[in-house]
Write an enzyme that holds these catalytic residues in place. Structure first.
Site, PDB file in Angstrom:
ATOM      1  N   CYS A  31      88.466 -59.059 -41.374  1.00  0.00           N
ATOM      2  CA  CYS A  31      89.809 -59.453 -41.784  1.00  0.00           C
ATOM      3  C   CYS A  31      89.820 -59.780 -43.266  1.00  0.00           C
ATOM      4  O   CYS A  31      88.806 -60.177 -43.831  1.00  0.00           O
ATOM      5  CB  CYS A  31      90.250 -60.689 -41.027  1.00  0.00           C
ATOM      6  SG  CYS A  31      90.464 -60.364 -39.300  1.00  0.00           S
ATOM      7  N   TYR A 170      87.282 -50.948 -29.690  1.00  0.00           N
ATOM      8  CA  TYR A 170      86.935 -52.319 -30.077  1.00  0.00           C
ATOM      9  C   TYR A 170      86.956 -53.271 -28.890  1.00  0.00           C
ATOM     10  O   TYR A 170      87.997 -53.522 -28.287  1.00  0.00           O
ATOM     11  CB  TYR A 170      87.949 -52.753 -31.143  1.00  0.00           C
ATOM     12  CG  TYR A 170      87.864 -54.177 -31.614  1.00  0.00           C
ATOM     13  CD1 TYR A 170      86.656 -54.786 -31.916  1.00  0.00           C
ATOM     14  CD2 TYR A 170      89.032 -54.913 -31.795  1.00  0.00           C
ATOM     15  CE1 TYR A 170      86.609 -56.095 -32.377  1.00  0.00           C
ATOM     16  CE2 TYR A 170      89.000 -56.218 -32.253  1.00  0.00           C
ATOM     17  CZ  TYR A 170      87.781 -56.800 -32.537  1.00  0.00           C
ATOM     18  OH  TYR A 170      87.743 -58.088 -33.000  1.00  0.00           O
ATOM     19  N   HIS A 173      85.463 -58.976 -29.733  1.00  0.00           N
ATOM     20  CA  HIS A 173      85.788 -60.405 -29.727  1.00  0.00           C
ATOM     21  C   HIS A 173      86.699 -60.685 -28.550  1.00  0.00           C
ATOM     22  O   HIS A 173      87.305 -59.760 -27.990  1.00  0.00           O
ATOM     23  CB  HIS A 173      86.492 -60.814 -31.035  1.00  0.00           C
ATOM     24  CG  HIS A 173      85.617 -60.714 -32.239  1.00  0.00           C
ATOM     25  ND1 HIS A 173      85.787 -59.747 -33.203  1.00  0.00           N
ATOM     26  CD2 HIS A 173      84.551 -61.457 -32.625  1.00  0.00           C
ATOM     27  CE1 HIS A 173      84.859 -59.901 -34.145  1.00  0.00           C
ATOM     28  NE2 HIS A 173      84.092 -60.926 -33.816  1.00  0.00           N
ATOM     29  N   ASP A 266      80.327 -65.194 -34.339  1.00  0.00           N
ATOM     30  CA  ASP A 266      80.026 -63.991 -35.112  1.00  0.00           C
ATOM     31  C   ASP A 266      79.866 -64.339 -36.591  1.00  0.00           C
ATOM     32  O   ASP A 266      78.917 -63.909 -37.238  1.00  0.00           O
ATOM     33  CB  ASP A 266      81.207 -63.025 -34.919  1.00  0.00           C
ATOM     34  CG  ASP A 266      80.823 -61.597 -35.154  1.00  0.00           C
ATOM     35  OD1 ASP A 266      79.621 -61.329 -35.291  1.00  0.00           O
ATOM     36  OD2 ASP A 266      81.735 -60.755 -35.199  1.00  0.00           O
TER      37      ASP A 266
END
Ligand code: ADP
Ligand code: SF4
Length: 690
Positions: A31, A170, A173, A266
């Site tokens: 991000c 993805y 997360h 992470d």
């Protein structure tokens, strides 16, 4: 300088499905607080990394459909053809430097609120939102699942249309739909998409297969999978279902990008995790698949990187934060300029940009977020604009960065520091428990300054107004810092707290200086970032009995933005520190403190032999104000400008101090910046029909 042959292995090409990465340096998706809002800023920021030698440069999460709307957080989007153009800016910028562009397609499922689109949030089952907002997600029907697969295929095609090279599926997360399907905590379905792991992984398999079908001829298809959630048998773990998922899908993707969930695991800060700390969780993956494996670990040391490759842990060195702190890290290793690597300090200020919905900033790299709008390059800076000499006063982070960048421009710079060591607050704070990596913010700058023949540094040199006027430098930069207030003035108390003028009321500076402390100690935190809890931790660790009083409901509440709050509160409690949240101080007595609940005003008295105030700071700006008082004297001394930067101007973060030091150096003798609009804006074009 040339590359050390020990590091040759890092520069070997890696085949990823139909594409080839020129080396093993891989900027994993991260991000940046820019996303769809600021596409040109985003493209330029990513371009710097490609220019700096990263073989792969990825986007952040890129939303595939309006039913996954992450507003107000700015993420990338591929909802329609307009978004293809925005993404194309970044892909083209990355390609200009021979790097591959990766796109992390994402749907946030139970993690979305859809505040902007107002579409119904969807997930594997009816349940509460992960974000904890009012309103739930609707369990997906078979038709919804078909639709989701179609959206993903379309987004993959759009990514290909934008000329991307690596397209992600993805599940990295707990914020992503494909992870929610995998998770027993989120997936309560009884059809072929729920129940046993093979069923929960069905959608992930289908999406992987379909992505390969639609784009696999030219694009590599990567999977990002969290192989451990650090929740033991309750969650996905590297010894349990994480391993089984890798076994199920081993050869299907072209690349495995493996990590920990959730984000705070992470991107663990340096206070709570060392370089390479994910190894114990991800090391198994390469034993199961023949496809290249990339993983992260705040890697900044080339020796550690080589060790990861040689020992068969990873094939590619993944990085988010190290690539933010130093976009030119690969080039510096390649050219044997190891001392010049600007190592990430693991402070997670970069993460806070995402949480505050603004382009990210970085403590170590002040140019981040300014590449496009101010045209700042992380390595290059304009040569000096005159032969004027410059005096910088104060060698904290602001003064060090100003000196370094002015020196890089070629100015003759003199840096005067009152103390016997450079670094200011960085030197002091990096001695606190867990913050030793923060010293890198000082050491990198001191190292560069020492290489400069045009810069002189004087320690133990406290300068007065008369000294400055007498020396007659062309420009003066004042970076004299700030000091913590002992009177308790801060967010909650606008007036000095009664009794705060007693000798047993201390500040963090007293603690740094090793002041005598009488037990029990009461630390009053009205700053609510990291320092209050850290001072409490230090004192408790030294054997004192500590109570931490905070004015808000969580310890170190602002550290939610740096992903540390949970760990900090856990540590404080585990250490046995007494905690009184949501209280302020009303009066300090010789051996006790009168507090009050911030909600009810209910009084509470706590014993205290000493009190440490962490509330707010007073700028140390007397020198600056005295100089500015008399413009004639400045002129007759030959001084053309005086600037105040960093904490002596506005006490703030170390990142802000470094940024201001950098800015003052960029702007010296440069074309004047319009104070009403100091940077380029990204204007949203109005449709022609308007
Ligand atoms: P910042 O974060 O803005 O860089 P710091 O407080 O970390 O601020 O650093 C300020 C530095 O300035 C300290 O090292 C301090 O010793 C030094 N300093 C303060 N006043 C003077 C002065 N008059 N002359 C020289 N150095 C000074
Ligand atoms: Fe590293 Fe801190 Fe910069 Fe983030 S802000 S990249 S953690 S130095």
């Amino acid at each position: 300088m040339t590359r050390d042959p020990r590091f040759d292995v890092l520069f070997e090409p890696v085949q990823i499905g139909p594409v080839t990465a020129k080396n093993r340096f891989y900027q994993v998706p991260h991000c940046c607080g820019m996303g769809f809002n600021w596409p040109q800023s985003h493209a330029k920021m990513r371009e710097m990394k490609a220019e700096g030698g990263w073989a792969v440069v990825c986007t952040e999460e890129c939303m595939i459909h309006p039913s996954s709307d992450y507003s107000p957080e700015p993420q990338a989007r591929l909802w329609d053809d307009h978004d293809v153009k925005c993404l194309g800016l970044m892909v083209d910028a990355v390609h200009r430097h021979g790097a591959l562009a990766g796109v992390q397609l994402a749907h946030n499922g139970v993690g979305t609120q859809n505040l902007f689109t107002r579409m119904t949030p969807i997930g594997p089952s009816d349940q509460s939102s992960v974000i904890g907002t009012p309103g739930q997600t609707r369990g997906m029907s078979k038709r919804d699942i078909q639709e989701f697969r179609r959206w993903h295929r379309n987004a993959a095609l759009r990514a290909k249309q934008a000329d991307a090279d690596i397209i992600y599926v993805y599940a990295g997360h707990d914020s992503t739909l494909l992870m929610h399907f995998l998770s027993r905590r989120r997936n309560f379905r009884s059809d072929e998409y729920g129940g046993c792991l093979e069923n929960r992984a069905r959608l992930l398999r289908e999406v992987l297969e379909e992505t390969k079908d639609v784009v696999g001829d030219r694009c590599a298809v990567a999977i990002r999978l969290a192989v451990d959630e650090l929740q033991g048998s309750e969650g996905i773990s590297c010894e349990g279902e994480g391993r089984e998922i890798v076994e199920l899908l081993a050869e299907l993707p072209d690349l495995w990008d493996v990590n920990l969930s959730d984000w705070e695991n992470d991107s663990v800060s340096s206070r709570f995790g060392e370089e390479g700390w994910q190894e114990r969780y991800v090391a198994f993956v390469k034993q199961i698949t023949s496809k290249p494996v990339v993983g992260v670990g705040r890697f900044t040391s080339p020796d550690t990187m080589v060790s990861q490759i040689r020992r068969g842990v990873l094939d590619m060195i993944g990085a988010a934060r190290p690539s933010i702190a130093d976009p030119f890290l690969p080039e510096k290793i390649e050219q044997g300029r190891l001392d010049e690597i600007r190592e990430c300090i693991g402070c997670n200020i970069c993460v806070s940009g995402q949480h505050t919905f603004t382009p990210m900033r970085c403590t170590q790299n002040p140019s981040v977020g300014e590449e496009w709008r101010r045209g700042w390059h992380p390595e290059r800076i304009a040569p000096k604009g005159s032969d004027a000499t410059v005096l910088v006063i104060g060698a904290g982070p602001a003064g060090l960065e100003a000196t370094r960048a002015l020196g890089q421009r070629g100015y003759a710079v003199t840096l005067a520091e009152a103390g016997g060591k450079p670094g200011g607050r960085v030197t002091q704070e990096s001695r606190l428990p867990g913050l030793s990596a923060w010293a890198r913010a000082r050491d990198w700058r001191v190292g560069r300054i020492q290489e400069m023949a045009n810069v002189e540094v004087f320690l133990d040199s406290h300068l007065s107004t008369e000294d400055v006027l007498e020396y007659g430098f062309g420009h003066v930069v004042v970076a004299t810092g700030a000091r913590w207030r002992a009177d308790g003035v801060g967010v909650s108390n606008w007036q000095p707290i009664r009794g705060s003028d007693q000798a047993h009321v201390l500040t963090p500076e007293h603690i740094y200086a090793g002041a005598t402390i009488a037990d029990p100690v009461l630390v009053f935190d009205d700053d609510n970032f990291y320092l209050g809890a850290l001072v409490a931790e230090k004192l408790q660790g030294e054997g004192h009995a500590v109570t931490l009083v905070t004015t808000v409901s969580k310890v170190s509440s602002w550290t939610e933005n740096t992903l540390e709050q949970h760990r900090i509160q856990a540590r404080v409690l585990e250490l046995g520190i007494e905690v009184a949240t949501a209280h302020t101080i009303v009066q300090i007595h010789a051996d006790q403190v009168d507090c009050a609940c911030v909600y009810t005003n209910r009084p509470r008295t706590l014993p205290a032999g000493s009190v440490v105030m962490v509330t707010s700071r007073r700028p140390d700006n007397q020198l600056y104000l005295a100089l500015m008082e008399n413009p004639e004297k400045l002129t007759s001394a030959g001084i053309r400008s005086v600037s105040a930067i960093g904490d002596c101007s506005n006490p703030s973060t170390i990142a802000t101090a470094i940024y201001e030091g950098h800015r003052v150096a960029r702007e010296l003798d440069a074309a004047p910046v319009d104070p009403d609009m100091p940077f380029r804006r990204e204007q949203i074009a109005l449709a022609s029909s308007v």
